[in-house]
Design an enzyme around this catalytic site. Structure first.
Site, PDB file in Angstrom:
ATOM      1  N   GLY A  14       1.838  -7.858   9.511  1.00 17.41           N
ATOM      2  CA  GLY A  14       1.139  -6.771  10.196  1.00 17.41           C
ATOM      3  C   GLY A  14       1.138  -5.492   9.384  1.00 17.41           C
ATOM      4  CB  SER A  42       9.313  -9.373  10.802  1.00 14.33           C
ATOM      5  OG  SER A  42      10.591  -8.819  10.647  1.00 14.33           O
ATOM      6  CB  ALA A  53      -5.821   6.532  -2.920  1.00  9.68           C
ATOM      7  CE  LYS A  81      -9.886   8.185  -4.715  1.00  6.62           C
ATOM      8  NZ  LYS A  81      -9.071   6.965  -4.767  1.00  6.62           N
ATOM      9  N   PRO A  99     -15.626   9.920 -11.016  1.00  5.04           N
ATOM     10  CG  PRO A  99     -17.795  10.709 -11.449  1.00  5.04           C
ATOM     11  CD  PRO A  99     -16.591  10.098 -12.121  1.00  5.04           C
ATOM     12  CG  LEU A 337       0.686  -5.924  -1.197  1.00  7.93           C
ATOM     13  CD1 LEU A 337       1.898  -5.111  -0.732  1.00  7.93           C
ATOM     14  CD2 LEU A 337       0.201  -5.425  -2.552  1.00  7.93           C
ATOM     15  CB  ILE A 350      -7.128  -0.828   0.851  1.00 11.68           C
ATOM     16  CG1 ILE A 350      -5.655  -0.435   1.088  1.00 11.68           C
ATOM     17  CG2 ILE A 350      -7.887  -0.858   2.165  1.00 11.68           C
ATOM     18  CD1 ILE A 350      -5.441   0.956   1.622  1.00 11.68           C
TER      19      ILE A 350
HETATM   20  P1  FAD Z   1       2.895  -5.399   3.582  1.00 10.43           P
HETATM   21  O1  FAD Z   1       2.585  -3.992   3.930  1.00 10.43           O
HETATM   22  O2  FAD Z   1       4.128  -5.665   2.800  1.00 10.43           O
HETATM   23  O3  FAD Z   1       2.973  -6.203   4.942  1.00 10.43           O
HETATM   24  C1  FAD Z   1       3.598  -7.463   5.029  1.00 10.43           C
HETATM   25  C2  FAD Z   1       3.761  -7.832   6.488  1.00 10.43           C
HETATM   26  O4  FAD Z   1       4.297  -9.142   6.566  1.00 10.43           O
HETATM   27  C3  FAD Z   1       4.706  -6.920   7.250  1.00 10.43           C
HETATM   28  O5  FAD Z   1       4.222  -6.703   8.551  1.00 10.43           O
HETATM   29  C4  FAD Z   1       5.986  -7.749   7.309  1.00 10.43           C
HETATM   30  O6  FAD Z   1       6.800  -7.406   8.401  1.00 10.43           O
HETATM   31  C5  FAD Z   1       5.382  -9.140   7.445  1.00 10.43           C
HETATM   32  N1  FAD Z   1       6.317 -10.206   7.074  1.00 10.43           N
HETATM   33  C6  FAD Z   1       6.792 -10.504   5.857  1.00 10.43           C
HETATM   34  N2  FAD Z   1       7.641 -11.550   5.927  1.00 10.43           N
HETATM   35  C7  FAD Z   1       7.695 -11.917   7.219  1.00 10.43           C
HETATM   36  C8  FAD Z   1       8.403 -12.904   7.943  1.00 10.43           C
HETATM   37  N3  FAD Z   1       9.265 -13.728   7.361  1.00 10.43           N
HETATM   38  N4  FAD Z   1       8.199 -12.977   9.270  1.00 10.43           N
HETATM   39  C9  FAD Z   1       7.348 -12.154   9.915  1.00 10.43           C
HETATM   40  N5  FAD Z   1       6.654 -11.189   9.277  1.00 10.43           N
HETATM   41  C10 FAD Z   1       6.830 -11.069   7.951  1.00 10.43           C
HETATM   42  N6  FAD Z   1      -3.604   0.133  -2.208  1.00 10.43           N
HETATM   43  C11 FAD Z   1      -4.671   0.950  -2.180  1.00 10.43           C
HETATM   44  O7  FAD Z   1      -5.761   0.493  -1.831  1.00 10.43           O
HETATM   45  N7  FAD Z   1      -4.549   2.250  -2.535  1.00 10.43           N
HETATM   46  C12 FAD Z   1      -3.392   2.781  -2.977  1.00 10.43           C
HETATM   47  O8  FAD Z   1      -3.323   3.962  -3.254  1.00 10.43           O
HETATM   48  C13 FAD Z   1      -2.272   1.926  -3.088  1.00 10.43           C
HETATM   49  N8  FAD Z   1      -1.095   2.360  -3.580  1.00 10.43           N
HETATM   50  C14 FAD Z   1      -0.047   1.470  -3.739  1.00 10.43           C
HETATM   51  C15 FAD Z   1       1.120   1.864  -4.377  1.00 10.43           C
HETATM   52  C16 FAD Z   1       2.139   0.952  -4.597  1.00 10.43           C
HETATM   53  C17 FAD Z   1       3.374   1.378  -5.328  1.00 10.43           C
HETATM   54  C18 FAD Z   1       2.030  -0.359  -4.103  1.00 10.43           C
HETATM   55  C19 FAD Z   1       3.145  -1.340  -4.279  1.00 10.43           C
HETATM   56  C20 FAD Z   1       0.879  -0.748  -3.460  1.00 10.43           C
HETATM   57  C21 FAD Z   1      -0.180   0.148  -3.294  1.00 10.43           C
HETATM   58  N9  FAD Z   1      -1.365  -0.259  -2.714  1.00 10.43           N
HETATM   59  C22 FAD Z   1      -2.425   0.583  -2.669  1.00 10.43           C
HETATM   60  C23 FAD Z   1      -1.470  -1.589  -2.144  1.00 10.43           C
HETATM   61  C24 FAD Z   1      -1.367  -1.482  -0.617  1.00 10.43           C
HETATM   62  O9  FAD Z   1      -0.158  -0.867  -0.266  1.00 10.43           O
HETATM   63  C25 FAD Z   1      -1.424  -2.877  -0.023  1.00 10.43           C
HETATM   64  O10 FAD Z   1      -2.525  -3.555  -0.526  1.00 10.43           O
HETATM   65  C26 FAD Z   1      -1.586  -2.802   1.464  1.00 10.43           C
HETATM   66  O11 FAD Z   1      -0.613  -1.976   2.033  1.00 10.43           O
HETATM   67  C27 FAD Z   1      -1.494  -4.172   2.071  1.00 10.43           C
HETATM   68  O12 FAD Z   1      -0.159  -4.622   2.077  1.00 10.43           O
HETATM   69  P2  FAD Z   1       0.130  -5.968   2.853  1.00 10.43           P
HETATM   70  O13 FAD Z   1      -0.313  -5.793   4.254  1.00 10.43           O
HETATM   71  O14 FAD Z   1      -0.446  -7.076   2.072  1.00 10.43           O
HETATM   72  O15 FAD Z   1       1.701  -6.115   2.761  1.00 10.43           O
END
Ligand code: FAD
Length: 502
Positions: A14, A42, A53, A81, A99, A337, A350
Site C-alpha cells: 500500500g 503492513s 517529484a 513543477k 524544462p 519498486l 511514479i
Molecule cells: P513502498 O513504498 O516500499 O511500498 C511497499 C508496500 O508493500 C508497503 O505498503 C509495505 O507495507 C508493503 N509490504 C511489503 N512487504 C510486505 C509484507 N510482507 N506484507 C504486507 N505488506 C508488505 N519516484 C518519483 O517518481 N519521484 C521521486 O522524486 C522519487 N524519489 C525517490 C527517492 C528515493 C531515494 C527512492 C528510493 C525512491 C524515489 N522514488 C521517486 C520512487 C518512489 O518512491 C516509488 O516509486 C514509489 O514510492 C512507489 O513505491 P512502492 O509503492 O513500490 O513501494
C-alpha cells in the site's frame, strides 16, 4: 461475463504503487460484475516514504481517476513543477534547466534548435534556456496553466507537473479506491501458496493466519519484490555499472530559500542532492555511491546543504539500479519498486508505476493467462526502462567534472549503445530522434545534451533558408516574447493562494 474472467485481484503493498494500482484498476475495471479488488499492506513494515517529484504525465493519471486538480493540490500540499534545475552537473558553478514543454518555435519546417545552433555560429551567445517559457518563468518563481486558447503565446503549450507529499497522495488515492469498492486488509504477508499444476500464486497467508486468495496478484511490495522475486524468482538485471549510486539519505526541512516551481538536483562529489519544495516543507536527499563516499560523510554533506532546519533524522535507503528480468510471470505482475529501480534524477518512478498500470489494463488477462500477452507486457516494460536508463546515464557521462573519483568514473564509462548513438547523431548536425515513442521527447534530450555541454558541430541545412539577419531577428524576438510572457505570469505563491492554499 466470460467464464474465465478474473474474479479476484489482490494487490500486495500500500505504498504509492499499491494505491495507484488499486485506484487505477478499480476505476477502469471495477464495475465488471463479480470483480473484487483487495489490497493488503503492513503498517508495521510501512512504505519507502519518498517519491515526491513527478513529470507531466501524472496529470493524465489523475484525470483518468476524475481527480479535480485544485483539490488534489490542496490535499497533498503540492506545488507546481516546470522542470528540473541541474546545478554543478556539467562543471562546478554551472547550471541549466530541463524544462517541460518546448523551446522557441519551429521555423521553415525545421526544429527550433537548428536555428539556435545557427545563431550561435553567428556569434549570438543567448543560452537555449532563454527560449523556454518553463525555464524563464521557473527561474522567476512564476507559474500559470497552459492557455491553449492563446495559440500564438508560448503559454499555449507550457508543460507542468507536481511535487507532492507522497504519503498524502497515497491517502488521497486510498479514499478514492475504497470509494470504488477496493477492500483494504492490514497485515503482514508471511507465506504464499501456489497451484501445484500451474505454479501460479493461489493465495497469500498473513501473520494472523488469514488467507487471501486471488486470480491475479499485483506485487507492489517495494524493493523486496515479495512475489515477483521471492516466489517467482524473476531475476534482476543489474545496471549499477552505468548507474553506480546505490544509497540515499532523505530528510525533510523547513521551507526556505527560493520559491521556484522547479525540482533541483545539485551534483555532489559522489552523487547528487535533490531539493523538492512542497507547500509546507522541502524534501531533500543525497543519492550517492557507497563505493565513493561513506554514509557519515554523505549525511554531513546533506545536512550542510539545506535551506531550513531539518525536520527529522536523515532516513537511509539502499537500492540497486536495474529491473526485474520479467515484470509479469504467471499470475503475478510487479509494479513500482517491486519491478525495478532507476534513481529519481528525472522523477520517473511514479511514472513507471502509471505506465505499468496502463499496460496492465491494456493487456488485462483472463484466468487462462495468455503467454503472448505476458511477453508483450514484459518487452514493453524492459524497453521503457532501457530508454530511461540511457537518458539518466547521459547526465553522468556528459560532464566535464574531474574533481572526484566518482565523476572520473562516470565521465569515462562506456555509454550504453543507444546513448552512444544519440550522442553521435547530435554531435554531427544537432540531430535528435525520439525512439519508438520513448518517454523523453526531443526537448528533453536537447536540453540535457546542451545543458551538459555536448556540442553539435553543425545544424540542419534548411535553417539557411532564413538569412543570417532574419535568423537573429527572429531569435531575439522569440527570446523577448518568452521573457515578457514570463513577467506577466503570477508567482507560484500567488497562484497557489488563488486556489485556496495558504
Ligand atoms: P513502498 O513504498 O516500499 O511500498 C511497499 C508496500 O508493500 C508497503 O505498503 C509495505 O507495507 C508493503 N509490504 C511489503 N512487504 C510486505 C509484507 N510482507 N506484507 C504486507 N505488506 C508488505 N519516484 C518519483 O517518481 N519521484 C521521486 O522524486 C522519487 N524519489 C525517490 C527517492 C528515493 C531515494 C527512492 C528510493 C525512491 C524515489 N522514488 C521517486 C520512487 C518512489 O518512491 C516509488 O516509486 C514509489 O514510492 C512507489 O513505491 P512502492 O509503492 O513500490 O513501494
Amino acid at each position: 461475463m466470460r467464464a474465465d474472467a478474473i474474479r479476484r485481484v489482490v494487490i500486495v503493498g500500500g505504498g504509492t504503487a499499491g494505491w495507484m494500482a488499486a485506484a487505477g484498476i478499480a476505476r477502469v475495471a471495477g464495475e465488471l460484475p463479480g470483480l473484487e479488488i483487495e489490497l493488503v499492506e503492513s503498517d508495521e513494515i510501512g512504505t519507502v516514504g519518498v517519491g515526491e517529484a513527478t513529470i507531466p504525465q501524472i496529470a493524465l493519471f489523475n484525470a483518468m481517476l476524475g481527480i479535480d486538480e485544485a483539490d488534489f493540490v490542496r490535499a497533498t500540499n503540492a506545488t507546481y513543477k516546470l522542470g528540473i534545475e541541474f546545478r554543478d552537473w556539467t562543471r562546478l558553478g554551472h547550471s541549466y534547466v530541463h524544462p517541460f514543454g518546448f523551446y522557441g518555435l519551429d521555423m521553415k519546417g525545421v526544429q527550433f534548435h537548428h536555428h539556435w545552433l545557427k545563431g550561435r555560429t553567428l556569434g549570438d551567445p543567448t543560452p537555449l534556456d532563454a527560449y523556454s517559457l518553463a525555464v524563464v518563468a521557473g527561474l522567476r518563481e512564476r507559474f500559470a496553466h497552459p492557455r491553449p486558447d492563446q495559440p500564438n503565446s508560448p503559454l499555449s503549450k507550457i508543460g507542468y507537473a507536481f511535487q507532492f507529499d507522497a504519503g498524502l497522495y497515497a491517502r488521497y488515492l486510498r479514499r478514492l479506491a475504497e470509494g470504488w469498492g477496493v477492500r483494504r486488509t492490514e497485515g503482514r504477508v508471511v507465506d504464499v501458496t501456489r497451484d501445484g499444476e500451474t505454479g501460479h500464486v493461489s493465495a497469500i497467508v498473513l501473520q494472523s493466519g488469514a488467507r487471501v486468495a486471488g486470480d491475479l496478484f499485483v506485487d507492489c511490495s517495494g524493493f523486496r519484490g515479495l512475489l515477483i522475486e521471492g516466489v517467482m524468482g524473476a531475476g534482476f538485471e543489474d545496471w549499477s555499472a552505468w548507474l553506480p549510486c546505490d544509497r540515499a539519505l532523505a530528510v525533510p526541512c523547513e521551507s526556505g530559500g527560493d520559491r521556484r516551481p522547479l525540482t533541483r538536483s545539485t551534483a555532489r562529489p559522489a552523487g547528487w542532492q535533490w531539493r523538492i519544495p512542497l507547500q509546507h516543507r522541502i524534501g531533500n536527499g543525497y543519492v550517492y555511491s557507497s563505493a565513493h563516499v561513506s554514509d557519515d560523510e554523505a549525511a554531513a554533506t546533506l545536512l550542510a546543504n539545506l535551506d531550513g532546519a531539518p525536520l527529522a533524522e536523515p532516513k537511509p535507503l539502499r537500492f540497486k539500479a536495474g529491473h526485474r528480468r520479467r515484470a509479469w510471470i504467471g499470475n503475478v505482475v510487479a509494479l513500482g519498486l517491486a519491478g525495478g529501480f532507476l534513481e529519481p534524477l528525472e522523477s520517473t518512478s511514479i511514472h513507471l508505476v502509471q505506465s505499468g498500470i496502463a499496460r496492465l489494463m491494456t493487456l488485462f488477462p483472463a484466468r487462462g493467462f495468455d503467454q503472448l500477452e505476458i511477453d508483450r507486457f514484459n518487452a514493453e516494460t524492459v524497453e521503457e526502462y532501457v530508454d530511461i536508463r540511457d537518458f539518466l546515464v547521459l547526465h553522468y557521462k556528459a560532464t566535464e567534472r574531474d574533481d572526484s573519483d566518482f565523476w572520473n568514473y562516470c565521465r569515462t564509462l562506456a555509454p550504453p549503445e543507444g546513448l552512444a548513438y544519440k550522442l553521435a547523431m547530435f554531435r554531427r548536425n544537432g540531430r535528435i530522434f525520439r525512439e519508438h515513442d520513448e518517454l523523453f521527447t526531443e526537448t528533453s534530450w536537447l536540453s540535457v545534451m546542451v545543458g551538459q555541454g555536448v556540442e553539435a558541430t553543425g545544424y540542419h541545412p534548411v535553417a539557411d533558408l532564413l538569412s543570417d539577419e532574419e535568423t537573429l531577428r527572429r531569435l531575439h524576438h522569440i527570446r523577448d516574447v518568452v521573457g515578457q510572457t514570463a513577467d506577466a505570469m503570477p508567482t507560484q505563491d500567488e497562484y497557489l493562494r488563488r486556489i485556496g492554499c495558504d
